[in-house]
Write an enzyme that holds these catalytic residues in place. Structure first.
Site, mmCIF file in Angstrom:
data_model
loop_
_atom_site.group_PDB
_atom_site.id
_atom_site.type_symbol
_atom_site.label_atom_id
_atom_site.label_comp_id
_atom_site.label_asym_id
_atom_site.label_seq_id
_atom_site.Cartn_x
_atom_site.Cartn_y
_atom_site.Cartn_z
ATOM 1 N NE ARG A 70 -10.686 34.476 16.517
ATOM 2 C CZ ARG A 70 -10.074 35.598 16.887
ATOM 3 N NH1 ARG A 70 -8.765 35.633 17.023
ATOM 4 N NH2 ARG A 70 -10.754 36.696 17.095
ATOM 5 C CB ALA A 130 -5.367 50.512 4.229
ATOM 6 C CB THR A 173 -0.153 41.535 12.806
ATOM 7 O OG1 THR A 173 -0.515 40.749 13.942
ATOM 8 C CG2 THR A 173 -0.267 40.641 11.571
ATOM 9 C CG ASP A 174 1.796 39.593 17.523
ATOM 10 O OD1 ASP A 174 0.725 39.575 16.887
ATOM 11 O OD2 ASP A 174 1.841 39.613 18.770
ATOM 12 C CD GLU A 175 -3.294 37.815 14.749
ATOM 13 O OE1 GLU A 175 -3.818 37.132 13.850
ATOM 14 O OE2 GLU A 175 -3.939 38.523 15.526
ATOM 15 C CB SER A 187 -2.141 33.337 5.548
ATOM 16 O OG SER A 187 -3.470 33.529 5.142
ATOM 17 C CG HIS A 208 -8.363 30.946 19.673
ATOM 18 N ND1 HIS A 208 -9.258 31.018 20.710
ATOM 19 C CD2 HIS A 208 -7.702 32.124 19.676
ATOM 20 C CE1 HIS A 208 -9.139 32.180 21.311
ATOM 21 N NE2 HIS A 208 -8.197 32.876 20.701
ATOM 22 C CG ASN A 254 -2.132 48.230 18.628
ATOM 23 O OD1 ASN A 254 -1.860 49.331 18.189
ATOM 24 N ND2 ASN A 254 -1.285 47.214 18.520
HETATM 25 P P1 NAD Z 1 -9.068 48.641 11.401
HETATM 26 O O1 NAD Z 1 -9.851 47.511 10.843
HETATM 27 O O2 NAD Z 1 -9.582 49.354 12.608
HETATM 28 O O3 NAD Z 1 -8.824 49.741 10.282
HETATM 29 C C1 NAD Z 1 -8.526 49.426 8.953
HETATM 30 C C2 NAD Z 1 -8.767 50.673 8.100
HETATM 31 O O4 NAD Z 1 -8.411 50.353 6.747
HETATM 32 C C3 NAD Z 1 -10.244 51.103 8.072
HETATM 33 O O5 NAD Z 1 -10.328 52.516 8.221
HETATM 34 C C4 NAD Z 1 -10.722 50.672 6.699
HETATM 35 O O6 NAD Z 1 -11.762 51.499 6.175
HETATM 36 C C5 NAD Z 1 -9.446 50.794 5.878
HETATM 37 N N1 NAD Z 1 -9.456 49.922 4.685
HETATM 38 C C6 NAD Z 1 -9.790 48.603 4.635
HETATM 39 N N2 NAD Z 1 -9.709 48.154 3.371
HETATM 40 C C7 NAD Z 1 -9.294 49.208 2.610
HETATM 41 C C8 NAD Z 1 -9.020 49.381 1.225
HETATM 42 N N3 NAD Z 1 -9.153 48.362 0.356
HETATM 43 N N4 NAD Z 1 -8.617 50.596 0.797
HETATM 44 C C9 NAD Z 1 -8.481 51.631 1.668
HETATM 45 N N5 NAD Z 1 -8.741 51.540 2.976
HETATM 46 C C10 NAD Z 1 -9.142 50.342 3.443
HETATM 47 O O7 NAD Z 1 -7.611 48.056 11.661
HETATM 48 P P2 NAD Z 1 -6.552 48.400 12.795
HETATM 49 O O8 NAD Z 1 -6.788 47.542 13.963
HETATM 50 O O9 NAD Z 1 -6.454 49.870 12.942
HETATM 51 O O10 NAD Z 1 -5.215 47.861 12.085
HETATM 52 C C11 NAD Z 1 -4.422 48.724 11.276
HETATM 53 C C12 NAD Z 1 -3.203 47.966 10.799
HETATM 54 O O11 NAD Z 1 -2.452 47.531 11.910
HETATM 55 C C13 NAD Z 1 -3.515 46.713 9.982
HETATM 56 O O12 NAD Z 1 -2.580 46.629 8.935
HETATM 57 C C14 NAD Z 1 -3.338 45.577 10.978
HETATM 58 O O13 NAD Z 1 -2.961 44.396 10.321
HETATM 59 C C15 NAD Z 1 -2.225 46.128 11.836
HETATM 60 N N6 NAD Z 1 -2.154 45.625 13.218
HETATM 61 C C16 NAD Z 1 -3.243 45.715 14.046
HETATM 62 C C17 NAD Z 1 -3.155 45.295 15.362
HETATM 63 C C18 NAD Z 1 -4.321 45.402 16.330
HETATM 64 O O14 NAD Z 1 -4.217 44.959 17.456
HETATM 65 N N7 NAD Z 1 -5.449 45.969 15.947
HETATM 66 C C19 NAD Z 1 -1.943 44.780 15.836
HETATM 67 C C20 NAD Z 1 -0.852 44.700 14.970
HETATM 68 C C21 NAD Z 1 -0.974 45.143 13.674
HETATM 69 O O1 TDX Z 2 -15.670 38.107 22.043
HETATM 70 C C1 TDX Z 2 -14.499 37.707 22.019
HETATM 71 N N1 TDX Z 2 -14.067 36.844 22.997
HETATM 72 C C2 TDX Z 2 -12.791 36.364 23.048
HETATM 73 O O2 TDX Z 2 -12.460 35.591 23.962
HETATM 74 C C3 TDX Z 2 -13.549 38.131 21.009
HETATM 75 C C4 TDX Z 2 -13.988 39.074 19.920
HETATM 76 C C5 TDX Z 2 -12.263 37.646 21.085
HETATM 77 N N2 TDX Z 2 -11.891 36.789 22.063
HETATM 78 C C6 TDX Z 2 -10.477 36.334 22.141
HETATM 79 C C7 TDX Z 2 -9.855 35.862 20.851
HETATM 80 C C8 TDX Z 2 -8.393 36.255 21.036
HETATM 81 O O3 TDX Z 2 -7.711 35.249 21.757
HETATM 82 O O4 TDX Z 2 -9.724 37.491 22.529
HETATM 83 C C9 TDX Z 2 -8.446 37.505 21.891
HETATM 84 C C10 TDX Z 2 -8.302 38.794 21.109
HETATM 85 O O5 TDX Z 2 -9.199 38.717 20.007
HETATM 86 P P1 TDX Z 2 -9.263 39.849 18.867
HETATM 87 O O6 TDX Z 2 -9.558 41.174 19.473
HETATM 88 O O7 TDX Z 2 -10.141 39.359 17.781
HETATM 89 O O8 TDX Z 2 -7.728 39.949 18.418
HETATM 90 P P2 TDX Z 2 -6.699 38.909 17.735
HETATM 91 O O9 TDX Z 2 -7.384 37.848 16.996
HETATM 92 O O10 TDX Z 2 -5.715 38.524 18.808
HETATM 93 O O11 TDX Z 2 -6.006 39.898 16.664
HETATM 94 C C11 TDX Z 2 -5.691 41.267 17.001
HETATM 95 O O12 TDX Z 2 -4.316 41.430 17.277
HETATM 96 C C12 TDX Z 2 -3.417 41.272 16.187
HETATM 97 C C13 TDX Z 2 -6.101 42.219 15.884
HETATM 98 O O13 TDX Z 2 -7.490 42.067 15.614
HETATM 99 C C14 TDX Z 2 -5.275 41.975 14.641
HETATM 100 O O14 TDX Z 2 -5.606 42.938 13.651
HETATM 101 C C15 TDX Z 2 -3.817 42.106 14.995
HETATM 102 O O15 TDX Z 2 -3.027 41.764 13.897
#
Ligand code: NAD
Ligand code: TDX
Length: 331
Positions: A270, A78, A120-122, A149, A273, A177
């Site tokens: 962004r 979450a 996350t790697d961020e 952060s 960025h 992902n």
């Molecule tokens: P997402 O935004 O799709 O899902 C987040 C979920 O958390 C949602 O179902 C939301 O309802 C729930 N949530 C938010 N606030 C909450 C709260 N206060 N209490 C209970 N539930 C709450 O996110 P995601 O992309 O599935 O990411 C999941 C995890 O993986 C996060 O911790 C994110 O930092 C990490 N992560 C994501 C990526 C990526 O590329 N998406 C990459 C690396 C790590």
């Molecule tokens: O419309 C767009 N056009 C665009 O060029 C959007 C939404 C994004 N971008 C760029 C910004 C980023 O360089 O694409 C790249 C990916 O953007 P996002 O999907 O917002 O991902 P990012 O900011 O890289 O972060 C994601 O990966 C690490 C996840 O959202 C995070 O939750 C995770 O930790």
């Protein structure tokens, strides 16, 4: 085994629950999710009869204490997860990612429950485009956005609770992902659903920013590997050697839709960025024997395009509001 999955109605969490139900029938799954704009009950519909969904907030100490006390393992997905949102309103990121993680850690400490923290790697900041280096577990933390952060802060809380209170915890930091059930605010599904609607993909800035893409199934198989074989107190980086710049991803999507590779728009960049992310996952591979399965990005992307085409009912309700939010921010 009684497993509590926080954020199990979100993108990665729901895929994790699907994988767990499919491959580990002995695991009893409870999902704790606040069902924010990013959480969707219907993402769990295919496994609804095998999973208990508790709608609640990870900052609710009483609820968290009860659910953690009834579990053997907590996997903590979450979070507020979208960088752009964190630039317009950082508070929910501080609240959920920091106070929520703190609340879980206190319950884990009290009940002595095994904890895996998803990050996350961020947290490591970014790399130069021509830098041969990749992030490792020894890279110093240097996050750029309110999102990254607060994730960095949550990792540090887990490390402190492990060292000072001896909680049984592991951490994983994964790269970007992609796959089914990802909210359409994110880069890839935003462009796929735009293309379905006949709207051109929108590239921030010049499109030179590099992300290290991994299929969500590979992220989740790595999480299970760490839970089963990882060393308590350790951090593992998860990645599948999938570096691509954003322009290449947009071109691959245009190709999947049979369109010309320059049929996209450049939009406002962004703020702050991050330029490039790249993961060195050799610790996970060499010490724990994990390997990714989805190594062909174009076919993984094609399967994702097909999923969004076949599941319009899942994403359509969010499309208008998501694009209105982007329009207001100039993206
Ligand atoms: P997402 O935004 O799709 O899902 C987040 C979920 O958390 C949602 O179902 C939301 O309802 C729930 N949530 C938010 N606030 C909450 C709260 N206060 N209490 C209970 N539930 C709450 O996110 P995601 O992309 O599935 O990411 C999941 C995890 O993986 C996060 O911790 C994110 O930092 C990490 N992560 C994501 C990526 C990526 O590329 N998406 C990459 C690396 C790590
Ligand atoms: O419309 C767009 N056009 C665009 O060029 C959007 C939404 C994004 N971008 C760029 C910004 C980023 O360089 O694409 C790249 C990916 O953007 P996002 O999907 O917002 O991902 P990012 O900011 O890289 O972060 C994601 O990966 C690490 C996840 O959202 C995070 O939750 C995770 O930790």
């Amino acid at each position: 085994m009684r497993l509590l999955v926080t954020g199990g109605a979100g993108f990665i969490g729901s895929n994790f629950v699907h994988l767990t139900v499919r491959e580990r029938p002995d695991v009893q799954v409870t999902v704790l999710d606040a069902l924010t704009y990013a959480g969707d009950k219907t993402s769990l519909a295919p496994v609804a009869d095998k999973v208990t969904l508790v709608e609640g907030d990870i900052t609710d100490a009483e609820l968290v204490d009860r659910l953690v006390g009834e579990s053997d393992l907590v996997v903590h997905f979450a979070a507020e997860s979208h960088n752009d949102n964190s630039l317009t309103n950082p508070w929910p990121f501080v609240h959920t990612n920091l106070i929520g993680t703190y609340t879980l850690l206190e319950a884990v400490r009290k009940h002595g429950v095994r904890f895996h923290h998803i990050s996350t790697d961020e947290v490591y900041g970014d790399l130069e485009l021509d830098d041969p280096a990749k992030f490792t577990a020894d890279t110093p933390y240097n996050p750029s956005s309110p999102y990254s952060s607060t994730k960095a802060g949550s990792d540090l809380l887990v490390r402190a609770w492990a060292r000072s209170f001896g909680i049984q915890a592991t951490i994983s930091n994964c790269s970007n992902n992609y796959g089914p059930y990802q909210h359409i605010e994110k880069f890839i599904p935003r462009q796929i659903t735009n293309l379905i609607d006949g709207i051109k993909p929108r590239l921030y800035g010049k499109g030179e920013n590099v992300r290290d893409w991994i299929h969500v199934e590979d992220h989740n198989s790595a999480v299970w590997t760490i839970i089963e074989k990882g060393q308590i107190g350790e951090t593992y980086l998860i990645g599948a050697d999938g570096e691509k710049n954003n322009l290449e991803v947009v071109e691959a999507l245009l190709e999947a839709f049979g369109l010309a590779k320059d049929d996209f728009d450049h939009v406002k960049d962004r703020a702050g960025h991050d330029l490039r992310y790249a993961i060195d996952s050799s610790k996970l591979r060499d010490e724990l024997g994990w390997e990714p399965k989805y190594t062909d990005f174009q076919s993984g992307l094609q399967a994702t395009v097909d999923w969004y085409k076949a599941n319009e009912a899942w994403w359509r309700p969010a499309k208008e509001a998501t694009e209105a939010k982007y329009a207001a921010a100039g993206h």
